[in-house]
Scaffold this motif. Structure first.
Motif, PDB file in Angstrom:
ATOM      1  N   HIS A   1      50.470  53.249  18.093  1.00 11.14           N
ATOM      2  CA  HIS A   1      49.127  53.800  18.303  1.00 11.14           C
ATOM      3  C   HIS A   1      49.270  55.160  18.986  1.00 11.14           C
TER       4      HIS A   1
ATOM      5  N   PRO B   1      48.199  59.507  18.646  1.00  8.28           N
ATOM      6  CA  PRO B   1      47.241  60.425  18.011  1.00  8.28           C
ATOM      7  C   PRO B   1      47.893  61.335  16.975  1.00  8.28           C
TER       8      PRO B   1
ATOM      9  N   LYS C   1      39.181  62.394  28.657  1.00  8.95           N
ATOM     10  CA  LYS C   1      39.779  62.423  27.319  1.00  8.95           C
ATOM     11  C   LYS C   1      39.588  63.811  26.719  1.00  8.95           C
TER      12      LYS C   1
END
Length: 340
Positions: free
Chosen positions: A118, A120, A311
């Motif tokens: 997982h 990006p 984020k």
């Protein structure tokens, strides 16, 4: 990321103590897997001891950590030793050093089938296996700094008495991350940015632990760290005043990697260690000890302290094969600006 604690500058004596409790005859009957990693990975509050304990339960081996210093120093130690190194695995290679790792010729392909990461970004795990990742950021105490900069431009225009602590890009991976972050955002104007930022830099430390320790002691308003650093204070101290400033320009990424050395005499065991490192047991350990995002756990399984962290709207990352040439120019600009 580096494991957080109020005893940031303490040595990792817990590991030595643990090794001392292994009966001599039992240790002699087991193969030893030598793992090179940065120092804070192996402290009693870092992920190293728990990963060692978990893997030793299933491997029939002894895990021996060697930690020369920060991640860059550890990689440099391995390069200095070359083909004669006793290291089986390097844990903590910065993604920005992949081209240098390739050039060194010290690493070999692994047998890992990591098809459920997982991240990006897409990643080829054939040689360098990700085990955690994160974004560099400036961390501050909102009780002391009510209005933190929300961009590089605001940081450059901040009051003269605002002071930051950063790490040296020649010895520290966060320092290198900031060097590339500024270069990515400003390109050919990066040198001018460093000149303007220089008066706000309280000091440049050799590594992350020293920098973060100075910040916690109140010597600086902000410190170069990670967007995930506040998770430690939330989970371990129940404090929400430590925050990462979200910059509108985006944040530079770091992926931490592990790789098997060509010189390893324990390649089967090393491959098993890599599989364990990205398995659920070790991945569950990493977020709340290394304070980085795990690579093999979906966001729904992240600790509660990670849920409301800053984020970035934009992830920044140079092509890893281009980093050496970019770094060379960026380092010259940095040195020239800070010497004035």
């Amino acid at each position: 990321m580096k494991a957080l604690t109020l005893s940031l500058l303490a040595s990792g004596l817990g590991l030595a103590s643990a090794l001392a409790t292994i009966p001599m005859a039992e240790a002699a009957d087991k193969p030893t897997l030598t793992v090179y990693s940065y120092d804070s990975f192996n402290t009693e509050w870092g992920p190293g001891p728990a990963i060692k304990e978990g893997f030793e339960k299933i491997c029939g081996c002894i895990v021996n950590y060697v930690s020369p210093g920060d991640a860059t120093e550890t990689f440099n130690r391995l390069r200095l030793e070359g083909a004669s190194s006793k290291a089986d695995i390097l844990v903590g290679l910065d993604s920005n050093l992949v081209a240098d790792a390739d050039k060194s010729g010290l690493f070999t392909a692994n047998s890992l089938k990591a098809d459920a990461l997982h991240l990006p970004i897409e990643w080829d795990t054939s040689t360098y296996v990700p085990f955690d990742w994160g974004y560099f950021a400036f961390v501050y105490d909102s009780d002391k700094l009510a209005s933190a900069p929300e961009s590089f431009e605001q940081l450059l225009d901040a009051p003269d008495d605002l002071k930051i602590v950063i790490e040296d890009p020649r010895s520290s991976t966060p320092g290198l991350g900031l060097l590339l972050w500024v270069k990515d955002v400003y390109g050919e104007k990066a040198g001018e940015v460093w000149e303007k930022l220089s008066p706000r830099i309280l000091t440049v430390t050799k590594g992350w632990s020293e920098a973060y320790g100075m910040f916690l002691e109140g010597q600086a308003d902000m410190v170069l760290s990670y967007t995930t650093s506040p998770a430690y204070h939330i989970a371990a101290e129940n404090k929400t005043n430590y925050k990462a400033a979200a910059f509108s320009e985006g944040h530079y990424m770091q992926v931490e990697l592990a790789a098997i050395t060509k010189s390893s005499q324990n390649k089967d065991l090393a491959n098993r260690f890599l599989a364990y490192l990205v398995g659920k047991e070790a991945q569950t350990i990493i977020p709340t000890t290394n304070w980085m995002y795990p690579v093999a756990l979906p966001e729904s399984e992240w600790p509660a302290s990670f849920k409301d962290l800053a984020k970035p709207d934009k992830a920044l990352l140079f092509d890893m094969q281009q980093v050496p040439s970019i770094r060379k120019q960026a380092l010259e600009e940095w040195l020239q600006a800070l010497s004035k």
